[in-house]
Each structure stands twice: as C-alpha cells, then as structure tokens.
Design an enzyme around this catalytic site. Structure first.
Site, PDB file in Angstrom:
ATOM      1  N   LYS A   6       0.827  -1.184  -0.073  1.00  0.00           N
ATOM      2  CA  LYS A   6      -0.004   0.090  -0.028  1.00  0.00           C
ATOM      3  C   LYS A   6       0.834   1.452  -0.023  1.00  0.00           C
ATOM      4  O   LYS A   6       2.125   1.063   0.453  1.00  0.00           O
ATOM      5  CB  LYS A   6      -0.901  -0.031   1.246  1.00  0.00           C
ATOM      6  CG  LYS A   6      -2.216   0.933   1.031  1.00  0.00           C
ATOM      7  CD  LYS A   6      -3.267   0.176   0.534  1.00  0.00           C
ATOM      8  CE  LYS A   6      -4.575   1.100  -0.069  1.00  0.00           C
ATOM      9  NZ  LYS A   6      -5.610   0.599  -0.171  1.00  0.00           N
TER      10      LYS A   6
ATOM     11  N   ASP B  12      -7.001   4.404  -4.488  1.00  0.00           N
ATOM     12  CA  ASP B  12      -7.723   4.311  -3.287  1.00  0.00           C
ATOM     13  C   ASP B  12      -8.066   5.771  -2.976  1.00  0.00           C
ATOM     14  O   ASP B  12      -8.283   6.363  -4.027  1.00  0.00           O
ATOM     15  CB  ASP B  12      -6.688   3.930  -2.155  1.00  0.00           C
ATOM     16  CG  ASP B  12      -7.386   3.734  -0.795  1.00  0.00           C
ATOM     17  OD1 ASP B  12      -7.877   2.539  -0.695  1.00  0.00           O
ATOM     18  OD2 ASP B  12      -7.298   4.316   0.284  1.00  0.00           O
TER      19      ASP B  12
HETATM   20  P1  NDP Z   1     -12.746   7.999  -2.746  1.00  0.00           P
HETATM   21  O1  NDP Z   1     -11.655   9.105  -2.596  1.00  0.00           O
HETATM   22  O2  NDP Z   1     -13.499   7.798  -4.021  1.00  0.00           O
HETATM   23  O3  NDP Z   1     -14.030   8.156  -1.814  1.00  0.00           O
HETATM   24  C1  NDP Z   1     -14.044   8.380  -0.215  1.00  0.00           C
HETATM   25  C2  NDP Z   1     -15.321   8.646   0.247  1.00  0.00           C
HETATM   26  O4  NDP Z   1     -15.034   8.644   1.728  1.00  0.00           O
HETATM   27  C3  NDP Z   1     -15.487  10.230  -0.054  1.00  0.00           C
HETATM   28  O5  NDP Z   1     -17.008  10.335   0.055  1.00  0.00           O
HETATM   29  C4  NDP Z   1     -14.974  10.997   1.127  1.00  0.00           C
HETATM   30  O6  NDP Z   1     -15.406  12.132   1.464  1.00  0.00           O
HETATM   31  C5  NDP Z   1     -14.841   9.763   2.310  1.00  0.00           C
HETATM   32  N1  NDP Z   1     -14.043  10.191   3.421  1.00  0.00           N
HETATM   33  C6  NDP Z   1     -12.962   9.922   3.171  1.00  0.00           C
HETATM   34  N2  NDP Z   1     -11.995  10.342   4.220  1.00  0.00           N
HETATM   35  C7  NDP Z   1     -13.114  10.247   5.285  1.00  0.00           C
HETATM   36  C8  NDP Z   1     -12.999  10.631   6.658  1.00  0.00           C
HETATM   37  N3  NDP Z   1     -11.831  10.795   7.264  1.00  0.00           N
HETATM   38  N4  NDP Z   1     -14.198  11.020   7.130  1.00  0.00           N
HETATM   39  C9  NDP Z   1     -15.319  10.745   6.563  1.00  0.00           C
HETATM   40  N5  NDP Z   1     -15.586  10.464   5.307  1.00  0.00           N
HETATM   41  C10 NDP Z   1     -14.314  10.510   4.642  1.00  0.00           C
HETATM   42  O7  NDP Z   1     -12.336   6.448  -2.074  1.00  0.00           O
HETATM   43  P2  NDP Z   1     -12.861   5.050  -2.293  1.00  0.00           P
HETATM   44  O8  NDP Z   1     -14.395   5.001  -2.563  1.00  0.00           O
HETATM   45  O9  NDP Z   1     -11.924   4.428  -3.333  1.00  0.00           O
HETATM   46  O10 NDP Z   1     -12.334   4.399  -0.988  1.00  0.00           O
HETATM   47  C11 NDP Z   1     -13.303   4.401  -0.125  1.00  0.00           C
HETATM   48  C12 NDP Z   1     -13.020   3.130   1.119  1.00  0.00           C
HETATM   49  O11 NDP Z   1     -12.981   1.781   0.259  1.00  0.00           O
HETATM   50  C13 NDP Z   1     -11.529   3.455   1.748  1.00  0.00           C
HETATM   51  O12 NDP Z   1     -11.436   2.785   2.825  1.00  0.00           O
HETATM   52  C14 NDP Z   1     -10.733   2.443   0.850  1.00  0.00           C
HETATM   53  O13 NDP Z   1      -9.493   1.988   1.333  1.00  0.00           O
HETATM   54  C15 NDP Z   1     -11.719   1.209   0.583  1.00  0.00           C
HETATM   55  N6  NDP Z   1     -11.260   0.679  -0.800  1.00  0.00           N
HETATM   56  C16 NDP Z   1     -11.246   1.077  -1.955  1.00  0.00           C
HETATM   57  C17 NDP Z   1     -11.037   0.262  -2.914  1.00  0.00           C
HETATM   58  C18 NDP Z   1     -11.168   0.797  -4.408  1.00  0.00           C
HETATM   59  O14 NDP Z   1     -10.856   0.181  -5.372  1.00  0.00           O
HETATM   60  N7  NDP Z   1     -11.265   2.175  -4.750  1.00  0.00           N
HETATM   61  C19 NDP Z   1     -10.646  -1.161  -2.873  1.00  0.00           C
HETATM   62  C20 NDP Z   1     -11.054  -1.793  -1.503  1.00  0.00           C
HETATM   63  C21 NDP Z   1     -11.404  -0.848  -0.533  1.00  0.00           C
HETATM   64  P3  NDP Z   1     -14.598  13.457   1.018  1.00  0.00           P
HETATM   65  O15 NDP Z   1     -14.888  13.613  -0.189  1.00  0.00           O
HETATM   66  O16 NDP Z   1     -15.154  14.734   1.774  1.00  0.00           O
HETATM   67  O17 NDP Z   1     -13.160  13.115   1.532  1.00  0.00           O
END
Ligand code: NDP
Length: 449
Positions: free
Chosen positions: A122, A162
């Site tokens: 990662k 991510d």
């Molecule tokens: P994105 O950046 O596309 O979206 C993240 C979302 O979560 C946004 O809505 C963001 O809001 C919100 N968010 C992020 N940090 C925080 C926080 N500290 N408190 C509240 N809301 C938060 O990321 P992904 O959708 O790709 O990833 C989301 C989760 O899924 C993560 O845990 C990631 O590790 C996991 N994941 C992702 C994969 C992938 O293929 N993308 C694969 C496996 C797991 P804001 O816009 O305000 O930051």
C-alpha cells in the site's frame, strides 16, 4: 501472541491503526497456531507483521502561484509470498506510516483470499487533492512518480487507486512512469479503458461488496429485494455499491462525505445516483448539494463533538460503510442493531472499530469484513494485470462473471475456514484464517527470506 503484540507496540507506539489490524488477525488465527506448534520457532507472526520493505520519500511540487510545497510519499511493500506487491495509493492529509502499514497488512490477507497471485502493499501521500487544480494534481503526481518509479514494476509492485486517487491521478502517474522508464506496461491498475484499463474495474469494489452481501443473505434464504440500506461515503466504492443494490431491488437512503451526510427516505434512485456521480467525479462538489437539488432529502453536517455518527441511527436492514477506517464505533454498532440492521458488509477498509465488531458478533449479525467483502476491487485489478500481460481485453460480461465467481469463492472460503476451526458462521475469523494460512504456507515453502 501477546509478546508479538507488545513488541509491535513498543517498537512503533504511534501506529495505532496498524496495531488494531494486527490484533484482529492474531485473535482470529490463535487456533491455527495451536494446530501448528512449529510456527513459534519459525517466528511466523514476527515475520508476517514486519514489512519486507518500507519506502519513505520527499515529494516537492509547485502550486499554480509558484509556491513550493513538500509532502511525504510512502510505499509499504508488506509481503510478496504470493506474487508481486499489489495495493492502492491513497492521497489524503491523514496518511502516515501507521495507516499505510495497516492498509498494507490488510491487503496481504485480502489478496490471498482472491484466488489470484498477488502479494500485498500500500502507498500514498499526505497530499490533499481536494481544492487543487488539475495542473497542481498533475505536478504532484509527476513528482511522486519520479521517486516511486524506482521501486515498482509490472512484476515487482503494481499500485492502484484508493481514497483521493481515481482515474485522473492514475493517468498522471502512469504517464510519468512511461516517460521515465520508456515502457508501456501494466505497472498500475485502474487505468482508463482506452489505454490498458479493464472493463468493470471502476465498479469492482462496490459490485463485489454487494455480491458478497448477496451470498451472505442467500445462506439464509434471503435476497436484496425490498431491503433498505445505509451507505456511507460518496466516492468510488459508495457509488458502485449503491448502483448494484438498486439493480438487485434494494433501496439506499444515505450517502456521505467528510463534511456530512444526506438522508433520502424516498431512496436514491438511478437518476439521483447519476447526479451524485457527476457531482463527485466531474464537478468535485460536496454531498450537501444533493439536498439542495432534491428537497425531499435532509442534509446533516458532521459534528465532531458527538460520540456517535447519526447516519447509523436510521432504520434499515443492511449497512455498507464505504468511506474510511473506524467510521463505526461501538455506539454506532448498537445504533445499527436498534435500527433493525441485520447485515453489515464493509466496502471500506477496517471501517468498524473492535468494539463495533464485538457488537456485530454478539448480536449474530451477518458481518462481511472488508478484507473479504471489498476484495473485488483488487481481484479485478489482478484481472487487469492478466489482460495487460496477454495484451487482450475481455468483454464486460466476462469480467463481471469472473468477479461474481471470485466473490462467491471468497464467501465459501471464509465459511469453510470458520467451520474448520470451530467458529461456524464467523466471517471475520474465516477470512483471517484462510488468508493467513495460504500466505504462511507460501512463506514457509520459500525459506527464510
Ligand atoms: P474515494 O476517494 O473515491 O471516496 C472516499 C469517500 O469517503 C468520500 O466520500 C470521502 O469524502 C469519504 N471520506 C474519506 N475520508 C473520510 C473521513 N476521514 N471521514 C469521513 N469521510 C471520509 O475513495 P474510495 O471510494 O476508493 O475508498 C473508500 C474506502 O474503500 C476506503 O477505505 C478505501 O481504502 C476502500 N477501498 C477502496 C477500493 C477501491 O477500489 N477504490 C478497494 C478496496 C477498499 P470527502 O470527499 O469529503 O473526502
């Protein structure tokens, strides 16, 4: 096990998320250690919790006003027993070494469950892409890749996206790698379709999450039809989790970002979801704008003085945390139970605190832990690597069917491992045990390296 844990805490006392992730796995694999007494002499736990390599580097970049900034870049190459290191890059101000190590550690077991040949890693940076221009993001990505390119490669380490790293960032990162190495190879996944990406990769984590949940429901003779679902986040994983729930006849009533959440009792239908995709992926706006457009929805701003998140208090049947780590605490876990939730499937990595997980297990919830439920993303990344190696691209239906089969296989593997070790129906123990056994066996086959 206690000794390993206290050594880890002593060595790196500030890496709380890493300790949390390790503690959960160690608790689950106790019966495996009891069956294999030689593991102690072989120091299996010490070896699996120590990254093979950690790369930490300076990322200098210039903003549009000519001001220079310096961020910190990371790549944790955790374990390569099963294949090249594989795992996403996260750009978010909260990124630090402890978070990188927790995510890399989780990734090792997740990748092991996918049935594909991938080690775990990662990386990322404490850079915040929010509010930056496209040119600023490009300059940052180029500077980040100027260093990272020395350490990665299609047979060595293959990063992906991510939080904060989507199609735009992958494009800039790939372009710089190609220029520096003078080669067009599958060194990153999550690429755009026209230059080496795989169909279904953007959808894979969210769709896979729902496929896994559908398998858990099917075990109890149920389907998604008519189920009310809480989803957090509004990024990649949340969007495609919502899309698949709708397709299977469920109703999604919440979405969020770090500023707050929306509750739409009427349900987020396909048109509203299209608006969210435009808002988040193109306009890069805030989820509050959903409630401005759809007056029937309510917007609730985040309140850090609260000891709970009101999103999890709404009545529902299923919950899909898809934002970030530790977004559901013990109190939120109890709110879910009181609101009628019977299934939690984690799109995000480690979104539930240990107290929340205890609540799920005590109340016999169907609980799909992230390393199993969200493994669809990395699984399709693995399929993207295969297609790149063959210089072929498979049709949408083929990739989707492979994803479905992989999620079914992961579900079965978790159930079998749990039953084999006397914790029937416990998906968290099953995922940890099955992931661990495969990696450890490979490590032992490959000698003391
Ligand atoms: P994105 O950046 O596309 O979206 C993240 C979302 O979560 C946004 O809505 C963001 O809001 C919100 N968010 C992020 N940090 C925080 C926080 N500290 N408190 C509240 N809301 C938060 O990321 P992904 O959708 O790709 O990833 C989301 C989760 O899924 C993560 O845990 C990631 O590790 C996991 N994941 C992702 C994969 C992938 O293929 N993308 C694969 C496996 C797991 P804001 O816009 O305000 O930051």
């Amino acid at each position: 096990m206690d000794q390993v844990m206290s050594q880890l805490k002593e060595k790196d006392p500030e890496q709380r998320e890493f300790h949390q992730a390790v503690e959960e796995v160690l608790e689950s694999v106790k019966p495996v250690l009891d069956r294999n007494m030689e593991y102690r002499q072989l120091a299996v736990l010490q070896r699996i919790t120590e990254p093979e390599r950690v790369i930490l580097f300076r990322v200098p970049w210039m903003d549009d006003q000519g001001q220079v900034h310096v961020n910190r870049g990371f790549r944790v190459e955790m374990n390569s027993a099963l294949g090249p290191y594989k795992g996403g890059l996260r750009f978010h101000p909260s990124v630090n070494l402890g978070i990188m190590k927790f995510l890399a550690f989780e990734q090792v077991f997740k990748n092991s469950l996918t049935t594909l040949s991938m080690g775990g890693g990662k990386g990322g940076s404490d850079f915040d892409p929010k509010g930056k221009s496209d040119n600023e993001v490009m300059r940052f990505c180029q500077s980040f890749m100027a260093e990272l390119s020395r350490h990665i490669g299609p047979n060595t380490d293959v990063p992906a996206g991510d939080i904060g790293v989507g199609a735009r960032e992958i494009g800039f990162l790939f372009g710089m790698y190609k220029k520096l190495r003078n080669e067009f190879t599958g060194v990153l996944t999550g690429k755009s379709l026209s230059w080496g990406g795989s169909l279904i990769r953007p959808e894979a984590t969210g769709y896979g999450n729902v496929y896994f949940a559908a398998e858990m429901l099917a075990e109890h003779g149920e389907t998604f039809y008519g189920k009310v679902c809480l989803v957090s986040g509004s990024g990649n994983v949340a969007q495609f989790t919502t899309e698949k729930i709708l397709e299977l006849g469920g109703k999604v009533v919440t979405l969020s970002d770090s500023s707050g959440y929306i509750y739409d009792e009427a349900g987020i239908d396909a048109d509203k979801l299209a608006f969210v995709k435009l808002l988040k992926n193109v306009r890069r706006g805030r989820i509050s704008e959903y409630a401005e457009k759809y007056q029937e929805a309510v917007y609730v701003p985040s309140d850090s003085s609260l000891d709970h998140n009101p999103l999890w208090r709404h009545k529902a049947d299923c919950a899909f945390p898809c934002a970030t780590e530790n977004e559901i605490n013990g109190k939120d876990g109890l709110s879910l139970i009181e609101g009628g939730v019977r299934l939690v499937s984690e799109g995000a990595n480690m979104p539930s605190t240990p107290e929340a997980v205890d609540v799920y297990l005590d109340n016999k919830l169907l609980y799909g832990p992230g390393k199993a439920a969200n493994a669809g993303g990395v699984a399709v990344s693995g399929l993207e690597m295969s297609q790149n190696s063959m210089r072929l691209s498979w049709p949408r239906e083929e990739v989707d069917n492979r994803l479905k089969d992989i999620m079914k296989a992961i579900h079965k593997t978790c159930l079998h491992a749990a039953e084999d070790y006397g914790v029937k129906g416990n998906y968290v123990a099953g995922a940890n045990i099955a992931g661990f056994v495969k990696v450890v066996n490979a490590m032992l086959d490959q000698g003391l390296v």
